[in-house]
Design a protein around this motif. Structure first.
Motif, PDB file in Angstrom:
ATOM      1  N   UNK A  57      34.432  -4.384  -3.929  1.00  0.00           N
ATOM      2  CA  UNK A  57      33.600  -5.767  -4.364  1.00  0.00           C
ATOM      3  C   UNK A  57      33.059  -5.830  -6.046  1.00  0.00           C
ATOM      4  N   UNK A  58      31.765  -5.413  -5.562  1.00  0.00           N
ATOM      5  CA  UNK A  58      31.238  -5.147  -7.900  1.00  0.00           C
ATOM      6  C   UNK A  58      32.532  -4.782  -9.156  1.00  0.00           C
ATOM      7  N   UNK A  59      33.029  -4.210  -8.106  1.00  0.00           N
ATOM      8  CA  UNK A  59      34.072  -3.143  -8.843  1.00  0.00           C
ATOM      9  C   UNK A  59      34.684  -5.016  -9.731  1.00  0.00           C
ATOM     10  N   UNK A  60      35.674  -5.489  -8.841  1.00  0.00           N
ATOM     11  CA  UNK A  60      36.782  -6.719  -9.209  1.00  0.00           C
ATOM     12  C   UNK A  60      35.465  -7.805  -8.973  1.00  0.00           C
ATOM     13  N   UNK A  61      34.614  -8.353  -8.580  1.00  0.00           N
ATOM     14  CA  UNK A  61      33.569  -9.487  -9.105  1.00  0.00           C
ATOM     15  C   UNK A  61      34.667  -9.875  -7.443  1.00  0.00           C
ATOM     16  N   UNK A  62      35.195  -9.818  -6.278  1.00  0.00           N
ATOM     17  CA  UNK A  62      35.497 -10.849  -5.644  1.00  0.00           C
ATOM     18  C   UNK A  62      35.729 -10.440  -4.461  1.00  0.00           C
ATOM     19  N   UNK A  63      35.574 -11.908  -3.378  1.00  0.00           N
ATOM     20  CA  UNK A  63      35.289 -10.603  -2.423  1.00  0.00           C
ATOM     21  C   UNK A  63      36.246 -11.448  -1.134  1.00  0.00           C
ATOM     22  N   UNK A  64      37.711 -11.596  -0.267  1.00  0.00           N
ATOM     23  CA  UNK A  64      37.669  -9.774  -0.423  1.00  0.00           C
ATOM     24  C   UNK A  64      38.411  -9.096  -1.852  1.00  0.00           C
ATOM     25  N   UNK A  65      37.586  -7.520  -1.780  1.00  0.00           N
ATOM     26  CA  UNK A  65      38.994  -7.084  -2.917  1.00  0.00           C
ATOM     27  C   UNK A  65      39.412  -6.748  -3.178  1.00  0.00           C
ATOM     28  N   UNK A  66      40.331  -6.611  -1.626  1.00  0.00           N
ATOM     29  CA  UNK A  66      41.774  -6.127  -1.404  1.00  0.00           C
ATOM     30  C   UNK A  66      42.927  -6.890  -1.688  1.00  0.00           C
ATOM     31  N   UNK A  67      44.222  -6.383  -2.243  1.00  0.00           N
ATOM     32  CA  UNK A  67      44.369  -5.248  -2.573  1.00  0.00           C
ATOM     33  C   UNK A  67      43.684  -4.847  -3.644  1.00  0.00           C
ATOM     34  N   UNK A  68      43.379  -3.784  -3.745  1.00  0.00           N
ATOM     35  CA  UNK A  68      42.773  -2.858  -5.392  1.00  0.00           C
ATOM     36  C   UNK A  68      43.719  -1.738  -5.667  1.00  0.00           C
ATOM     37  N   UNK A  69      44.034  -2.249  -7.067  1.00  0.00           N
ATOM     38  CA  UNK A  69      44.933  -0.985  -6.794  1.00  0.00           C
ATOM     39  C   UNK A  69      44.723  -0.347  -8.861  1.00  0.00           C
ATOM     40  N   UNK A  70      44.776   0.881  -8.593  1.00  0.00           N
ATOM     41  CA  UNK A  70      44.640   1.600  -8.936  1.00  0.00           C
ATOM     42  C   UNK A  70      45.658   2.698 -10.113  1.00  0.00           C
ATOM     43  N   UNK A  71      45.614   2.611 -11.300  1.00  0.00           N
ATOM     44  CA  UNK A  71      47.122   3.237 -11.729  1.00  0.00           C
ATOM     45  C   UNK A  71      46.585   4.500 -12.871  1.00  0.00           C
ATOM     46  N   UNK A  72      46.584   5.804 -12.444  1.00  0.00           N
ATOM     47  CA  UNK A  72      45.999   6.552 -14.120  1.00  0.00           C
ATOM     48  C   UNK A  72      45.026   6.508 -13.474  1.00  0.00           C
ATOM     49  N   UNK A  73      44.130   6.157 -12.348  1.00  0.00           N
ATOM     50  CA  UNK A  73      42.852   6.195 -12.424  1.00  0.00           C
ATOM     51  C   UNK A  73      41.558   5.678 -12.737  1.00  0.00           C
ATOM     52  N   UNK A  74      43.004   4.239 -13.622  1.00  0.00           N
ATOM     53  CA  UNK A  74      42.078   2.951 -14.076  1.00  0.00           C
ATOM     54  C   UNK A  74      42.455   2.077 -12.993  1.00  0.00           C
ATOM     55  N   UNK A  75      41.130   0.673 -13.277  1.00  0.00           N
ATOM     56  CA  UNK A  75      41.327   0.172 -12.157  1.00  0.00           C
ATOM     57  C   UNK A  75      42.266  -1.315 -12.863  1.00  0.00           C
ATOM     58  N   UNK A  76      43.492  -2.085 -12.124  1.00  0.00           N
ATOM     59  CA  UNK A  76      44.435  -2.727 -12.997  1.00  0.00           C
ATOM     60  C   UNK A  76      44.472  -4.283 -11.804  1.00  0.00           C
ATOM     61  N   UNK A  77      43.870  -3.452 -10.773  1.00  0.00           N
ATOM     62  CA  UNK A  77      43.035  -4.989 -10.265  1.00  0.00           C
ATOM     63  C   UNK A  77      43.907  -5.955  -9.103  1.00  0.00           C
ATOM     64  N   UNK A  78      43.816  -6.298  -8.466  1.00  0.00           N
ATOM     65  CA  UNK A  78      44.380  -7.752  -7.736  1.00  0.00           C
ATOM     66  C   UNK A  78      45.786  -7.958  -7.741  1.00  0.00           C
ATOM     67  N   UNK A  79      46.575  -8.500  -6.820  1.00  0.00           N
ATOM     68  CA  UNK A  79      47.940  -8.663  -6.760  1.00  0.00           C
ATOM     69  C   UNK A  79      48.241  -9.657  -8.239  1.00  0.00           C
ATOM     70  N   UNK A  80      47.250 -10.413  -8.659  1.00  0.00           N
ATOM     71  CA  UNK A  80      48.000 -11.607  -9.258  1.00  0.00           C
ATOM     72  C   UNK A  80      47.838 -10.785 -10.559  1.00  0.00           C
ATOM     73  N   UNK A  81      47.364  -9.852 -10.954  1.00  0.00           N
ATOM     74  CA  UNK A  81      47.439  -8.712 -12.201  1.00  0.00           C
ATOM     75  C   UNK A  81      48.229  -8.162 -12.262  1.00  0.00           C
ATOM     76  N   UNK A  82      48.384  -7.594 -10.987  1.00  0.00           N
ATOM     77  CA  UNK A  82      50.192  -6.349 -10.737  1.00  0.00           C
ATOM     78  C   UNK A  82      51.067  -6.975 -10.533  1.00  0.00           C
TER      79      UNK A  82
END
Length: 103
Positions: A57-82
């Protein structure tokens, strides 16, 4: 925070999810359909899931924070970003650079 960052650093693609979330299911299916071996942490099935959820929640600034996708150790984001990355053709090169695809 340390636990989440440690988990995402160990694998090319990590998804934090909730087992009952339809958007989480869609994102997992997208990656699996691309042939990516994803590591999924179901927050509602993990004893420390609530703790990880608060970090996300702190990293994404949204609740609920899922799905939270990380690629190569970096936060890509939730569904809309992916989905934006997938639709503009950036997702597959990102996955290749992270070592998640060998096409």
């Amino acid at each position: 925070m340390d636990r989440v960052m440690r988990l995402v650093s160990k694998n090319a693609v990590v998804i934090f999810s909730m087992s009952s979330c339809c958007m989480c299911h869609s994102i997992k299916q997208l990656f699996r359909g691309l042939g990516v071996n994803v590591v999924v942490y179901e927050l509602d099935e993990d004893t420390r899931g609530r703790e990880m959820e608060n970090v996300l929640v702190r990293l994404l600034g949204r609740n609920p924070p899922v799905p939270a996708v990380f690629i190569g150790g970096e936060l890509v984001g939730p569904t809309d970003s992916v989905m934006s990355l997938h639709l503009n053709g950036s997702l597959v090169p990102m996955l290749k650079a992270a070592g998640a695809l060998w096409l």
